[in-house]
Design an enzyme around this catalytic site. Structure first.
Site, PDB file in Angstrom:
ATOM      1  N   HIS A  99       0.842  -1.207   0.000  1.00  0.00           N
ATOM      2  CA  HIS A  99       0.000   0.000   0.000  1.00  0.00           C
ATOM      3  C   HIS A  99       0.867   1.244   0.000  1.00  0.00           C
ATOM      4  O   HIS A  99       1.996   1.228   0.483  1.00  0.00           O
ATOM      5  CB  HIS A  99      -0.948   0.009   1.201  1.00  0.00           C
ATOM      6  CG  HIS A  99      -0.244  -0.084   2.523  1.00  0.00           C
ATOM      7  ND1 HIS A  99       0.183  -1.288   3.045  1.00  0.00           N
ATOM      8  CD2 HIS A  99       0.112   0.859   3.419  1.00  0.00           C
ATOM      9  CE1 HIS A  99       0.764  -1.084   4.209  1.00  0.00           C
ATOM     10  NE2 HIS A  99       0.758   0.222   4.464  1.00  0.00           N
ATOM     11  N   HIS A 101       0.846   5.332   1.127  1.00  0.00           N
ATOM     12  CA  HIS A 101       0.216   6.362   1.948  1.00  0.00           C
ATOM     13  C   HIS A 101       0.266   7.687   1.183  1.00  0.00           C
ATOM     14  O   HIS A 101       1.339   8.092   0.720  1.00  0.00           O
ATOM     15  CB  HIS A 101       1.002   6.580   3.248  1.00  0.00           C
ATOM     16  CG  HIS A 101       1.071   5.396   4.159  1.00  0.00           C
ATOM     17  ND1 HIS A 101       0.329   5.301   5.310  1.00  0.00           N
ATOM     18  CD2 HIS A 101       1.813   4.246   4.105  1.00  0.00           C
ATOM     19  CE1 HIS A 101       0.609   4.165   5.934  1.00  0.00           C
ATOM     20  NE2 HIS A 101       1.513   3.505   5.223  1.00  0.00           N
TER      21      HIS A 101
HETATM   22  P1  5GP Z   1       2.001   0.480   7.363  1.00  0.00           P
HETATM   23  O1  5GP Z   1       2.653   0.840   8.677  1.00  0.00           O
HETATM   24  O2  5GP Z   1       1.837  -1.012   7.199  1.00  0.00           O
HETATM   25  O3  5GP Z   1       2.669   1.134   6.197  1.00  0.00           O
HETATM   26  O4  5GP Z   1       0.576   1.150   7.414  1.00  0.00           O
HETATM   27  C1  5GP Z   1      -0.593   0.494   7.717  1.00  0.00           C
HETATM   28  C2  5GP Z   1      -1.648   1.549   7.893  1.00  0.00           C
HETATM   29  O5  5GP Z   1      -2.903   0.921   7.849  1.00  0.00           O
HETATM   30  C3  5GP Z   1      -1.557   2.289   9.219  1.00  0.00           C
HETATM   31  O6  5GP Z   1      -1.370   3.669   8.969  1.00  0.00           O
HETATM   32  C4  5GP Z   1      -2.890   1.987   9.905  1.00  0.00           C
HETATM   33  O7  5GP Z   1      -3.422   3.114  10.571  1.00  0.00           O
HETATM   34  C5  5GP Z   1      -3.761   1.560   8.739  1.00  0.00           C
HETATM   35  N1  5GP Z   1      -4.764   0.566   9.112  1.00  0.00           N
HETATM   36  C6  5GP Z   1      -4.566  -0.577   9.815  1.00  0.00           C
HETATM   37  N2  5GP Z   1      -5.711  -1.252   9.927  1.00  0.00           N
HETATM   38  C7  5GP Z   1      -6.662  -0.539   9.266  1.00  0.00           C
HETATM   39  C8  5GP Z   1      -8.063  -0.730   9.031  1.00  0.00           C
HETATM   40  O8  5GP Z   1      -8.664  -1.719   9.459  1.00  0.00           O
HETATM   41  N3  5GP Z   1      -8.702   0.221   8.307  1.00  0.00           N
HETATM   42  C9  5GP Z   1      -8.058   1.323   7.831  1.00  0.00           C
HETATM   43  N4  5GP Z   1      -8.783   2.202   7.132  1.00  0.00           N
HETATM   44  N5  5GP Z   1      -6.742   1.539   8.026  1.00  0.00           N
HETATM   45  C10 5GP Z   1      -6.053   0.625   8.737  1.00  0.00           C
END
Ligand code: 5GP
Ligand code: ZN
Length: 138
Positions: A99, A101
């Site tokens: 993903h 951001h």
């Molecule tokens: P990472 O740290 O893996 O790059 O980012 C994962 C992101 O996913 C985090 O910013 C977290 O807030 C978001 N996230 C985790 N679980 C969920 C969810 O169930 N729904 C949504 N909308 N965001 C999520």
């Protein structure tokens, strides 16, 4: 992919605040935003990280981010935007579904204030580039 929260969002087993749905790409608001409007852009198919995502998806992902990013800046009135991808836990990846951001930015908002480092010498910098060039050889 079982037990992947983003796969569950794609199949609508879990809810999300959807922003955009395209042929192979979905975008929705991050549940824990760094700033309001912080959006996640994902491939609808489960890939773990940058290296797993097929190149055939690159154009759709890129154009989606341009389109969604423009809408994000308009809706939040942001004057800037970061695109961030975390790969592997060491880089802060928590959800193992690739993903990106999209994070709205404003002058003086103080986000991402990381001190830059310096190479020990100019030679150390060129040695690093050479090591990476060697790693790029097939
Ligand atoms: P990472 O740290 O893996 O790059 O980012 C994962 C992101 O996913 C985090 O910013 C977290 O807030 C978001 N996230 C985790 N679980 C969920 C969810 O169930 N729904 C949504 N909308 N965001 C999520
Ligand atoms: Zn997944």
């Amino acid at each position: 992919m079982e037990n992947c929260i983003f796969c569950k969002i794609v199949t609508k087993e879990s809810p999300c605040a959807e922003v955009y749905s395209g042929e192979h790409v979905l975008a929705f608001l991050d549940i824990g935003p760094i700033a309001p409007g912080h959006t996640l852009v994902i491939p609808k198919t489960h890939y773990s990280n940058l290296w797993d995502v097929p190149a055939s998806l690159a154009a759709e992902l890129f154009t989606s981010m341009q389109k969604i990013g423009g809408a994000l800046m308009e809706a939040t009135r942001a004057t800037g935007m970061n695109v961030v991808m975390n790969n592997f836990p060491s880089a802060g990846q928590v959800v193992m579904h690739a993903h990106w951001h999209l994070i709205p930015r404003f002058d003086g908002d103080g986000l991402f204030q990381v001190a830059q480092q310096q190479y020990a010498s100019r030679e150390a910098m060129y040695d690093m580039a050479a090591a990476m060039q060697r790693a790029l050889q097939p």
